[in-house]
Design an enzyme around this catalytic site. Sequence first.
Site, PDB file in Angstrom:
ATOM      1  N   VAL A 112      21.794  38.004  23.878  1.00 21.58           N
ATOM      2  CA  VAL A 112      20.570  38.792  23.721  1.00 21.58           C
ATOM      3  C   VAL A 112      19.391  37.835  23.567  1.00 21.58           C
ATOM      4  O   VAL A 112      19.399  36.951  22.713  1.00 21.58           O
ATOM      5  CB  VAL A 112      20.671  39.728  22.508  1.00 21.58           C
ATOM      6  CG1 VAL A 112      19.343  40.442  22.271  1.00 21.58           C
ATOM      7  CG2 VAL A 112      21.788  40.747  22.716  1.00 21.58           C
TER       8      VAL A 112
ATOM      9  N   GLU B 147      32.723  23.506  -1.149  1.00 23.39           N
ATOM     10  CA  GLU B 147      34.045  23.714  -0.565  1.00 23.39           C
ATOM     11  C   GLU B 147      34.386  22.633   0.448  1.00 23.39           C
ATOM     12  O   GLU B 147      35.522  22.148   0.504  1.00 23.39           O
ATOM     13  CB  GLU B 147      34.102  25.098   0.075  1.00 23.39           C
ATOM     14  CG  GLU B 147      34.063  26.220  -0.957  1.00 23.39           C
ATOM     15  CD  GLU B 147      33.996  27.607  -0.360  1.00 23.39           C
ATOM     16  OE1 GLU B 147      34.269  28.575  -1.085  1.00 23.39           O
ATOM     17  OE2 GLU B 147      33.679  27.732   0.842  1.00 23.39           O
TER      18      GLU B 147
ATOM     19  N   GLY C  26      29.359  40.341  13.747  1.00 24.68           N
ATOM     20  CA  GLY C  26      29.697  39.773  12.450  1.00 24.68           C
ATOM     21  C   GLY C  26      30.066  40.863  11.456  1.00 24.68           C
ATOM     22  O   GLY C  26      30.378  42.001  11.830  1.00 24.68           O
TER      23      GLY C  26
END
Length: 440
Positions: A90, A181, A24
């Site tokens: 992970v 939004e 990210g």
Amino acid sequence: MASPQLTTSPSQPARPRVVIVGAGFGGLAAVRALAKAPVEVLLINRTNYHGFWPLLYQVATAGLEPESIAYPVRAILRRYRNASFLLAEVTGVDFARRLVQTSAGPVSYDYLILAAGSTTNFFGNDQIARYTMGMKDLNEAQRLRNHVLLCCEHAAAESDPIRRAALLTFAVVGGGPTGVELAGAFVELIRHVIRHDYPMLDVQQARVVLIEATSHILASFPASLQRAALQRLQQMGVEVRLNTPVAGADPHGLSFRDGSRLDAETVVWAAGVRGAPLADALGVALGRGARVVVTPELTLPDDRRVFVIGDMAYLEGYRPGVAYPMVAPVAIQMGEQAARNIIAQINDQPMQPFRYVDKGQMATIGRSAAVLDAFGIRLSGWPAWAGWLFVHLMALVGFRNRALVLLNWAYSYFTYDRGVRLIFGVGAEEQTVAEAVLRD
């Protein structure tokens, strides 16, 4: 059998190995900051792409293609000669042996940066988790888009007006930037697309309901911008319900603590986020929102070789008693600081505490409308919207993605149309189940 490359002892490599979990904003910032350092960097991610999640809601509302906001991790890492990539999930970390447990086998490290991000927080309510839709990755965004379009298809064939009204009701829970939004995007989808694609439907029957448990939306914004955003949403036709905490959910809507309910076949949960599930598997102290408690230097209190950054990290300091927000600028700056502190350790120098430079915040409400709060400047309306467009466009990775997004935005702006209205990306079995739920 695990690859020898993954199980090499930390003492063998000529240069220290830095393992970064998560591709990210924070993870990639750390990779960039370590590009010229005397280390070997291994980036591990469960997908082979970096996603620009601030525009995820536009994928969910048929405004952008998924590939417009995603970029291959290996293509990003080409420019960094000391970085490599491993596609794996992970599952945990053995801190004593300095091993990251992954689906591809154990991975050794000298320094570890955990930047696995966040996931939707349903606050332990199994009903809400089961019957509402999250929006934290491309799969969830595509699933939401498919669901919305299927609701329109079923509404076009539905003869029962009550049932048709529920199919055309889109509820968004959570009045933060994501909820605001998304609510605005739903209105524009109805107004500019659904009314033309489905002329047999009375779009006046369609509803967008934004539900917030507190007394205001956009809690982190100044009161003047909160009021501007609320007014704009109401002008657009969004039903904003404040002071309305959700009690539960079922296949056909929501129930509220005051005893009322809302019949809606589409309910999106945007009311909270928490640290990634990996945080629960680490066996370390967690703060609010299942985030890992870290020192001011971004390390675990008991292990100065392990750093936790971004949405996973719980560090107070943004305001008294308040942890840094789970937003991209914080993750990026934490990634850069973690990299600097690793270099400091290698050079036997003291690590420095994290200091956040707040560059402001913004949220778009719909066509030509947004709110912006940055460096003491507070804007709403078209100027804020233009600023929002520029910032988000430049933050995308890769010229191709910027060009695709810009072309899509220009097309939508001038034609009032959206080109991504395909129901795909789901198997026949999943689509059959979705249709059965809608019929139930």
